[in-house]
Structure formats: structure tokens, C-alpha cells
Enzyme design. Sequence first.
Site, PDB file in Angstrom:
ATOM      1  CG  PHE A  69       8.049  62.548 128.365  1.00 32.49           C
ATOM      2  CD1 PHE A  69       7.562  61.972 127.196  1.00 32.49           C
ATOM      3  CD2 PHE A  69       8.582  61.715 129.344  1.00 32.49           C
ATOM      4  CE1 PHE A  69       7.603  60.595 127.009  1.00 32.49           C
ATOM      5  CE2 PHE A  69       8.625  60.331 129.164  1.00 32.49           C
ATOM      6  CZ  PHE A  69       8.134  59.772 127.993  1.00 32.49           C
TER       7      PHE A  69
ATOM      8  CG  HIS B 112       6.984  55.784 124.568  1.00 34.19           C
ATOM      9  ND1 HIS B 112       6.623  56.937 123.900  1.00 34.19           N
ATOM     10  CD2 HIS B 112       8.105  56.086 125.268  1.00 34.19           C
ATOM     11  CE1 HIS B 112       7.482  57.889 124.193  1.00 34.19           C
ATOM     12  NE2 HIS B 112       8.396  57.400 125.024  1.00 34.19           N
TER      13      HIS B 112
ATOM     14  CE1 TYR C 292       9.862  65.389 122.849  1.00 33.26           C
ATOM     15  CE2 TYR C 292      10.329  66.920 124.630  1.00 33.26           C
ATOM     16  CZ  TYR C 292       9.522  65.956 124.059  1.00 33.26           C
ATOM     17  OH  TYR C 292       8.364  65.567 124.694  1.00 33.26           O
TER      18      TYR C 292
ATOM     19  CG  ASP D 144      17.776  60.468 121.983  1.00 35.39           C
ATOM     20  OD1 ASP D 144      18.912  60.516 122.479  1.00 35.39           O
ATOM     21  OD2 ASP D 144      17.524  60.829 120.820  1.00 35.39           O
TER      22      ASP D 144
END
Length: 241
Positions: A94, A203, A83, A81
Site C-alpha cells: 500500500f 478491500h 505496485y 502484489d
Amino acid sequence: MDTLSLFEEDTLSSIAPPPPLPEDWQAALGGEFQKPYWPKLQEFVAEQRQLGKVYPPEEDVFSAFQLTPYGEVRVFLLGQDPYHGAGQAHGLCFSVRPGIETPPSLWNMYKELREDVGCQVPNNGFLVPWAKQGVLMLNAVLTVRAHEANSHKGKGWETFTDAVIKQVNAKPEPVVFVLWGGYAQKKLPLIDTSRHIVVQSVHPSPLSARNGFFGSRPFSQINAALRASGGAEIDWQIPNL
């Protein structure tokens, strides 16, 4: 089909032109833009932008494709998803824009990079240099309401990005798929592991990094896989800005 349904379909089609993708991505994914979910998804996103702030900005939604053409994809890093904070998301999972504080998950990636391959921790989280070397950094969902994580989940983006995974899987040359966390690992059935390499662990988020991400050495694993298939390694060092 009645007249109203025809009108609704024409209206949806008129607001959902194909996105600005490089030619090879258009060739690979063009069929998706003819499917019923696509105009509905684009209508939803357009309505959300009218109601409030949506990230990333419209011009950045497809930047992962623009920076890493289909023919150049060698590594596929899958996020979940975008930020949802101001100024962060710009279409690469990322990654954040220059001048934005490095988020916790990316900070943990940098720590592992330092231990794994000796990279210095940079002063920014702008990962475009990776994208330009063939690392496709794509979230499963490409838009989000400001300050509301997963707010655009289940609206159709996953159908589109699953199609992306399938098209990358169809490439004749080996690709390294990087699946961090349970969400990304659910995509494993879409990948032919007899032809492609999968690097997976928990993660890198602060909630899970100490339970198996730290010490997993994913970056050296990726480069070893690229070398084994006759490809060039990724230079993981992000320069200071």
C-alpha cells in the site's frame, strides 16, 4: 541424481544467497532458504530483471522485514502484489515513495482513517512511520514486472510469505492480522484465531471500498485490540513531507 542435475542445483544455489534480513527474521525464516523453491524463485526474478524493469528495486524487496523486525511485529497488514508503476513500490504493501501520487486504494484508506480516528489526510503515501511502530506491511508476492499486475504470481513468493504468516502466528504474544479482500482472507486458516486478532473487510480499492470498507473502522479496531492485550496503540497519522 545425475551430474547435470547436481550442476543445475549448484548453479541455482550460487545465485540465491539468503536475503538481507534482520537477525531475528533470519532465525525465523532461515529454513526457507534451504528449500528447493527458493533458488528457483530467485533465478526467476534475476532473469526477469535481465529482461526488463521489475519493481520494487532489488534493494527494496525485503524492506518490510528491515523496517519491522520479527520481535517488533504487532500488526500484520497483508497485501497482494506490488505496485507496478514507475517509482511506486518500495517493499511495503500500500505504501509509495515520497513524491509519488497517492494510489486510489491508499487514498480510500486515508478517507477511512479520517472518519475512523480523525487523522488528517497527508500529502504523501509513504507509510514507513507505521512500519517503525510494528506494522508489518507485506505483499503476498514481493516482485512484479513493470505495468503487469500479478506477473510474478505463482512463482514461489506465496510459499515464502505463507511461511512468514506462520512464523508471525507462532509468536507467543497476540498479533493483529489485517485481511482486506478475498485474496488476503484466504490466508485465515494459517492464523490461530484463538490467540490472535483478525480484522477483516472488503478491500479498500475503488472497485469495492463502498461495499463494506468505508465505515468498517479497521484502525480503531486494531488499536482497541492492541490496548486489550496491553500494548501501545499505533499512531496512524502520516506526517506531511
